[in-house]
Every structure is written in structure tokens, then in C-alpha cells.
Design an enzyme around this catalytic site. Structure first.
Site, PDB file in Angstrom:
ATOM      1  N   SER A   1       0.791  -1.233   0.000  1.00 43.54           N
ATOM      2  CA  SER A   1       0.000   0.000   0.000  1.00 43.54           C
ATOM      3  C   SER A   1       0.819   1.276   0.000  1.00 43.54           C
ATOM      4  O   SER A   1       0.244   2.365  -0.097  1.00 43.54           O
ATOM      5  CB  SER A   1      -0.972   0.009   1.192  1.00 43.54           C
ATOM      6  OG  SER A   1      -2.074  -0.831   0.922  1.00 43.54           O
TER       7      SER A   1
ATOM      8  N   SER B   1      -6.372   2.774   3.803  1.00 38.73           N
ATOM      9  CA  SER B   1      -5.690   1.858   2.887  1.00 38.73           C
ATOM     10  C   SER B   1      -6.680   0.930   2.172  1.00 38.73           C
ATOM     11  O   SER B   1      -6.502  -0.291   2.101  1.00 38.73           O
ATOM     12  CB  SER B   1      -4.660   1.025   3.653  1.00 38.73           C
ATOM     13  OG  SER B   1      -3.512   0.801   2.889  1.00 38.73           O
TER      14      SER B   1
ATOM     15  N   THR C   1       1.668   3.345   5.355  1.00 39.01           N
ATOM     16  CA  THR C   1       2.061   1.969   5.663  1.00 39.01           C
ATOM     17  C   THR C   1       1.757   1.069   4.466  1.00 39.01           C
ATOM     18  O   THR C   1       1.032   1.454   3.543  1.00 39.01           O
ATOM     19  CB  THR C   1       1.300   1.442   6.890  1.00 39.01           C
ATOM     20  OG1 THR C   1      -0.115   1.569   6.643  1.00 39.01           O
ATOM     21  CG2 THR C   1       1.684   2.206   8.144  1.00 39.01           C
TER      22      THR C   1
ATOM     23  N   ARG D   1       5.207  -1.584  12.505  1.00 37.96           N
ATOM     24  CA  ARG D   1       5.875  -0.796  11.459  1.00 37.96           C
ATOM     25  C   ARG D   1       6.022   0.661  11.878  1.00 37.96           C
ATOM     26  O   ARG D   1       7.104   1.238  11.798  1.00 37.96           O
ATOM     27  CB  ARG D   1       5.074  -0.874  10.152  1.00 37.96           C
ATOM     28  CG  ARG D   1       4.898  -2.265   9.594  1.00 37.96           C
ATOM     29  CD  ARG D   1       3.810  -2.313   8.544  1.00 37.96           C
ATOM     30  NE  ARG D   1       2.493  -2.090   9.102  1.00 37.96           N
ATOM     31  CZ  ARG D   1       1.373  -2.043   8.386  1.00 37.96           C
ATOM     32  NH1 ARG D   1       1.426  -2.182   7.072  1.00 37.96           N
ATOM     33  NH2 ARG D   1       0.202  -1.840   8.966  1.00 37.96           N
TER      34      ARG D   1
END
Length: 268
Positions: free
Chosen positions: A71, A119, A211, A256
């Protein structure tokens, strides 16, 4: 003979000088590896100091390995959509067709800004299909976003599966060119990207990013890329991680960003 020796010495001096110069651009940071270890993941944190022109990382070799963009591709995908007029602005609406989606938050009408933040894969697949193979490849060549493999058969999944790849250095190079207005795109598009990629701000900084998560052969690969603006500093970052045998798989998607923030705190 003397001339030959002088030339050899000159060449060696130049090579040594170049080698030393390249070393000054990459600084190994053991503390980044400690952050990785405490989170029970493998991978690399790569941070670029714009003012000092320096890269910092715990694993430069990992940072040079190409991975599926997942993404994080929503950044160039949004740019191409805006430049081709497939979407008009950050308030362009994507209507939900009522079908069940992977995440409940996707099961609603979403504007571009929210589709980016949540996302929403189906929203961006719709965008990719409207852009089309030809224009997608033309713009990807112009934007120089990694090495994307786009055909008519994989147009709406090439960033999630297949042979497309980008490494952490390339992610930062792309973001740096975007922020520095070097992509030859409209100011309006640049402004929309700033809006949709904005994450948070406080009295010390403004954080922008995206992310990404891909699953290949059962293996998870996670991204967090972006930049942070402070009073006198701008850092670009690209974190890429994979779980190991001790990773809490449920927490992996959160790691992350958490890992990156810890590394940026160390830089500040």
C-alpha cells in the site's frame, strides 16, 4: 616509469577518497537494531537526514533489497490519478457497492483522503483500472518509482503480488523528489498528497507517511514510509520489516509505525 607510478598513486587516491566519501553518507546505528530486537522482528530502518545528506540504518544490505510496495504504492497511484484527472481532489467519492470487503471500515462510501488513510484496496483498484495499463506505465516511468511490472492482466494487483519491487533507498528518493517538487507534477497534486498523507502533528513536528503490508507465500512484509518535519530538520524514512519466530502476529501491523517512531525519537 615515474609517470606510471604517479598515475597509479593518483587513481588509488581518488578511489580511496570516493570510498571515504561514500562511507560518510551511510552511518550504522546499533540502537536501531536494538529497537528491532525488542520488537521481535527482522528488517531495516532507513532514515535520511535531508540537511546533512546522511543515511542512518541498522541494516543497509536489507535496505537495498527490493520488495513489493504494497500500500505504499497508494502514494504514486494517487499522484497518477490526480494528474490524469481520474480523481479530481481529496474529496472525490468512491461508492461502496454493498459487497463484503476484507475490513469493515472499507464497507462504506469513502472520499480519497479516507481511502488513502484506511488503505482501501478496492478503492485503489478502481483507480488503477480507470488509469489503465498504458497511462500507468507512462507515469511510472516518469515518476521513477522502483521497478513496477504492470500489464493488462495484473493492473489492479501488481503492487500486492508478482514481480514489482522497490527498495528502501528508492522509497526515500521518491519521497524526497515529491517533497522537493522535482516530480514535474502540478502544485495542486502536491498539495493533495500533503493532505492525504498527513498523520499527526504536535508542537515539535509534523508527520506524513503511508504503511504497506504484503503477504507472499505466507510471509508478511511490512512497510512504513514517509517524512517528518521539525523546526530545523527534515527526516525521510523507510522501514521494512518481517516477522520472526517470536513475533506477535496480531501486533505485527502496528509495529511498522511504532518501530519507526522510536528510531526517529532517537534521531531527535
Amino acid at each position: 616509469m615515474k609517470k606510471t607510478i604517479v598515475n597509479i598513486i593518483l587513481i588509488v587516491s581518488i578511489l580511496v577518497s570516493c570510498n571515504e566519501k561514500s562511507k560518510t553518507k551511510e552511518i550504522l546505528v546499533p540502537e536501531f537494531q536494538s529497537i528491532m530486537n525488542s520488537s521481535n522482528v527482522n528488517g531495516s530502518i532507513l532514515i535520511y537526514d535531508l540537511q546533512k545528506d546522511l543515511f542512518y540504518s541498522n541494516n543497509f544490505d536489507w535496505a537495498k533489497i527490493g520488495q513489493l510496495p504494497a500500500s505504499t504504492f497508494k502514494i504514486p497511484n494517487s499522484i497518477i490519478a490526480l494528474e490524469t484527472k481520474v480523481v479530481k481532489n481529496d474529496s472525490t467519492l468512491f461508492k461502496w457497492n454493498g459487497e463484503k470487503r476484507a475490513y469493515k471500515i472499507w464497507e462504506q462510501d469513502l472520499i480519497l483522503r479516507d481511502a488513502f488513510q484506511y488503505s482501501c484496496v478496492p478503492c485503489y483498484q478502481e483507480i488503477a483500472n480507470k488509469i489503465g495499463e498504458k497511462r500507468m506505465n507512462e507515469y511510472l516511468e516518469k515518476l521513477q518509482f522502483g521497478d513496477m511490472n504492470v500489464t493488462s492482466k495484473n493492473l489492479d494487483v501488481f503492487w500486492l503480488e508478482g514481480a514489482s519491487k522497490i527498495n528502501q533507498f528508492q522509497q526515500i528518493d521518491f519521497l524526497k523528489r515529491l517533497v522537493n517538487s522535482e516530480l514535474k507534477i502540478s502544485k495542486t497534486t502536491e498539495e493533495v498528497l500533503r493532505k492525504i498523507s498527513f498523520i499527526e502533528k504536535n508542537e515539535r513536528y509534523k508527520l506524513y507517511g503511508k504503511t504497506g503490508l504484503s503477504i507472499r507465500n505466507g510471509n508478511n512484509n511490512g512497510w512504513f514510509v514517509g517524512y517528518i518535519k521539525m523546526k530545523n530538520k527534515t527526516y525521510f524514512f523507510a522501514t521494512n520489516i518481517e516477522p520472526n519466530e517470536n513475533t506477535n502476529k496480531k501486533l505485527f501491523p502496528k509495529l511498522r509505525k511504532e518501530i519507526t517512531i522510536k528510531a526517529l525519537d532517537y534521531m531527535k
